[in-house]
Design a protein around this motif. Structure first.
Motif, short mmCIF file in Angstrom:
data_model
loop_
_atom_site.label_atom_id
_atom_site.label_comp_id
_atom_site.label_asym_id
_atom_site.label_seq_id
_atom_site.Cartn_x
_atom_site.Cartn_y
_atom_site.Cartn_z
N GLU A 11 2.52 28.75 -14.65
CA GLU A 11 3.84 28.97 -14.07
C GLU A 11 3.89 30.28 -13.29
N GLU A 12 3.30 31.33 -13.87
CA GLU A 12 3.30 32.62 -13.19
C GLU A 12 2.48 32.55 -11.90
N ALA A 13 1.31 31.92 -11.95
CA ALA A 13 0.46 31.81 -10.77
C ALA A 13 1.16 31.01 -9.67
N GLN A 14 1.79 29.93 -10.03
CA GLN A 14 2.47 29.10 -9.03
C GLN A 14 3.63 29.85 -8.39
N LYS A 15 4.30 30.69 -9.16
CA LYS A 15 5.36 31.50 -8.56
C LYS A 15 4.77 32.55 -7.63
N LEU A 16 3.70 33.21 -8.06
CA LEU A 16 3.07 34.20 -7.19
C LEU A 16 2.63 33.57 -5.87
N ALA A 17 2.19 32.32 -5.92
CA ALA A 17 1.71 31.64 -4.73
C ALA A 17 2.81 31.36 -3.71
N THR A 18 4.06 31.45 -4.11
CA THR A 18 5.14 31.19 -3.15
C THR A 18 5.21 32.25 -2.06
N SER A 19 4.68 33.44 -2.28
CA SER A 19 4.62 34.43 -1.20
C SER A 19 3.71 33.92 -0.08
N HIS A 20 2.58 33.38 -0.45
CA HIS A 20 1.64 32.81 0.53
C HIS A 20 2.27 31.60 1.23
N GLU A 21 2.94 30.76 0.48
CA GLU A 21 3.59 29.60 1.07
C GLU A 21 4.67 30.02 2.06
N LEU A 69 4.91 29.07 5.97
CA LEU A 69 6.15 28.45 6.46
C LEU A 69 6.66 29.20 7.67
N ASN A 70 6.63 30.52 7.62
CA ASN A 70 7.07 31.31 8.78
C ASN A 70 6.17 31.07 9.98
N LEU A 71 4.86 30.92 9.75
CA LEU A 71 3.94 30.69 10.86
C LEU A 71 4.23 29.38 11.56
N ILE A 72 4.49 28.32 10.81
CA ILE A 72 4.76 27.04 11.47
C ILE A 72 6.13 27.04 12.14
N ARG A 73 6.99 27.96 11.75
CA ARG A 73 8.28 28.14 12.42
C ARG A 73 8.19 29.12 13.59
N GLY A 74 6.98 29.62 13.86
CA GLY A 74 6.79 30.52 14.98
C GLY A 74 7.22 31.94 14.71
N MET A 106 10.71 26.98 -3.89
CA MET A 106 10.44 26.85 -2.47
C MET A 106 11.24 25.73 -1.82
N ASP A 107 11.68 24.76 -2.60
CA ASP A 107 12.44 23.66 -2.02
C ASP A 107 13.77 24.11 -1.44
N GLU A 108 14.20 25.31 -1.80
CA GLU A 108 15.41 25.86 -1.20
C GLU A 108 15.13 26.47 0.17
N LEU A 109 13.84 26.62 0.52
CA LEU A 109 13.47 27.29 1.77
C LEU A 109 12.91 26.35 2.82
N TRP A 110 12.23 25.28 2.39
CA TRP A 110 11.58 24.42 3.37
C TRP A 110 12.13 23.00 3.32
N THR A 111 11.93 22.29 4.43
CA THR A 111 12.26 20.88 4.47
C THR A 111 11.10 20.08 3.90
N PRO A 112 11.30 18.82 3.56
CA PRO A 112 10.18 18.01 3.08
C PRO A 112 9.02 17.94 4.07
N GLN A 113 9.36 17.86 5.36
CA GLN A 113 8.30 17.82 6.37
C GLN A 113 7.52 19.13 6.40
N GLU A 114 8.25 20.26 6.36
CA GLU A 114 7.57 21.56 6.35
C GLU A 114 6.73 21.73 5.11
N LYS A 115 7.22 21.26 3.99
CA LYS A 115 6.46 21.34 2.75
C LYS A 115 5.13 20.59 2.87
N ALA A 116 5.19 19.41 3.47
CA ALA A 116 3.97 18.61 3.64
C ALA A 116 2.97 19.32 4.55
#
Length: 332
Positions: free
Chosen positions: A232-242, A246-251, A263-273
């Motif tokens: 759980e801790e590792a997966q939360k830490l990984a949200t910084s990288h995600e 996400l910002n990169l694909i948004r330009g 993270m589901d509060e920040l990205w759309t399903p398409q962006e998540k994929a």
């Protein structure tokens, strides 16, 4: 115990409310710990016009790390050769090898490591789009080991006569085929471009020609591994990288954000994929999870070495992540 070397790719992250000076202190601290924990190499990457990455003057940061360590190999993962005159890179890395003999690696890529406007600013002209990378590489290698066809009257001092390992880096088949034809080691950027990993490795191994530099293929595979004491801790830490991807694909570009709970509060399903697809060679979990998942990747890729990046917001957590990974490789 996993019987291949493991190395670190440090993007010298600049966190929100942090500065490049903070990043450089953290980079050296991580490198010193990595040396103690048994990592093979410590590489830094050239990126420009990115507020969240501090390693734009890559050779300078390599020198900073090499000066503060004793035996770990230090190098570039990589220098984007189209941004530079080959003579300048030969002189820079000749200087590094002269200062820290037997410890310097020169990893080279052909991407700009930046946007087109920044590439123009770096090159002060139309510059190179990477198509002449083989010619640039040949010129660079000639400065280290001159041939009869080398440019007369132009010498790299320091640089000439020094044996600095050259690696080709890539995320497609181009550099894989070039590395194979020249008999050079090859590193694939599967930590952000996983789709072509296996075909590129096949191209490299099947087309490899032995050289004075290397008798048989040597492939390094890039992975994102974020480890913590619990999944759980590792997966939360990984949200910084995600968030960064996400910002990169948004330009957008920016500093590394702190982790979030959802993270589901920040990205759309398409962006998540899209993000999850780009980060498919990622492991985020406890020591047990990392130890369970790594052998499958190593079996699939037949990697000779892996190089790991961990974009973690909190420096202490990033240290702990690499410490856990070292324990996995050492069977502890």
């Amino acid at each position: 115990m996993l019987h291949i070397p493991v190395s670190i790719l440090d993007l010298a992250p600049v966190i929100v409310d942090g500065t490049p000076a903070d990043s450089f202190r953290n980079t050296l601290d991580l490198a010193q710990h990595a040396e103690k924990w048994g990592y093979r190499r410590y590489w830094l990457a050239e990126h420009h016009n990115m507020p969240g990455i501090a390693s734009s003057a890559t050779a300078l940061i390599i020198s900073h790390v090499a000066a503060g360590t004793e035996k770990i190999r230090v190098g570039s993962g990589g220098i984007m050769l189209p941004n530079h005159a080959p003579l300048v890179i030969a002189e820079q890395f000749g200087t590094l090898e002269s200062l820290y003999p037997g410890r310097i690696d020169l990893g080279l890529g052909r991407a700009p490591g930046s946007d087109q406007r920044t590439a123009h600013a770096l090159r002060r002209g139309t510059g190179s789009d990477g198509h002449d990378f083989p010619e640039q590489l040949s010129e660079l290698r000639d400065y280290f080991q001159p041939t009869p066809d080398s440019r007369p009257g132009v010498r790299a001092v320091p640089g000439e006569g020094l044996n600095i390992p050259i690696w080709l880096l890539g995320s497609s088949g181009f550099s894989a085929q070039l590395a194979a034809s020249l008999g050079l080691p090859f590193a694939f950027a599967s930590h952000f471009a996983p789709d072509y990993l296996l075909p590129a490795l096949d191209l490299y191994r099947s087309g490899f020609r032995p050289s004075d530099a290397l008798e048989k293929p040597y492939a390094m595979v890039g992975l994102n591994i974020i480890a913590a004491d619990t999944d759980e801790e590792a997966q939360k830490l990984a949200t910084s990288h995600e968030q960064q991807f996400l910002n990169l694909i948004r330009g957008r570009t920016g500093k590394l954000n702190p982790p979030v709970d959802n993270m589901d509060e920040l990205w759309t399903p398409q962006e998540k994929a899209i993000v999850r697809g780009q980060l498919s060679y990622t492991i985020a979990g406890s020591k047990e999870t990392v130890a369970k998942r790594l052998p499958a990747i190593l079996e699939e890729t037949q990697a000779d070495e892996i190089i790991v990046t961990a974009q973690v917001y909190d420096h202490r957590a990033r240290l702990r992540s690499y410490e856990i990974l070292a324990e996995v490789f050492q069977g502890r």
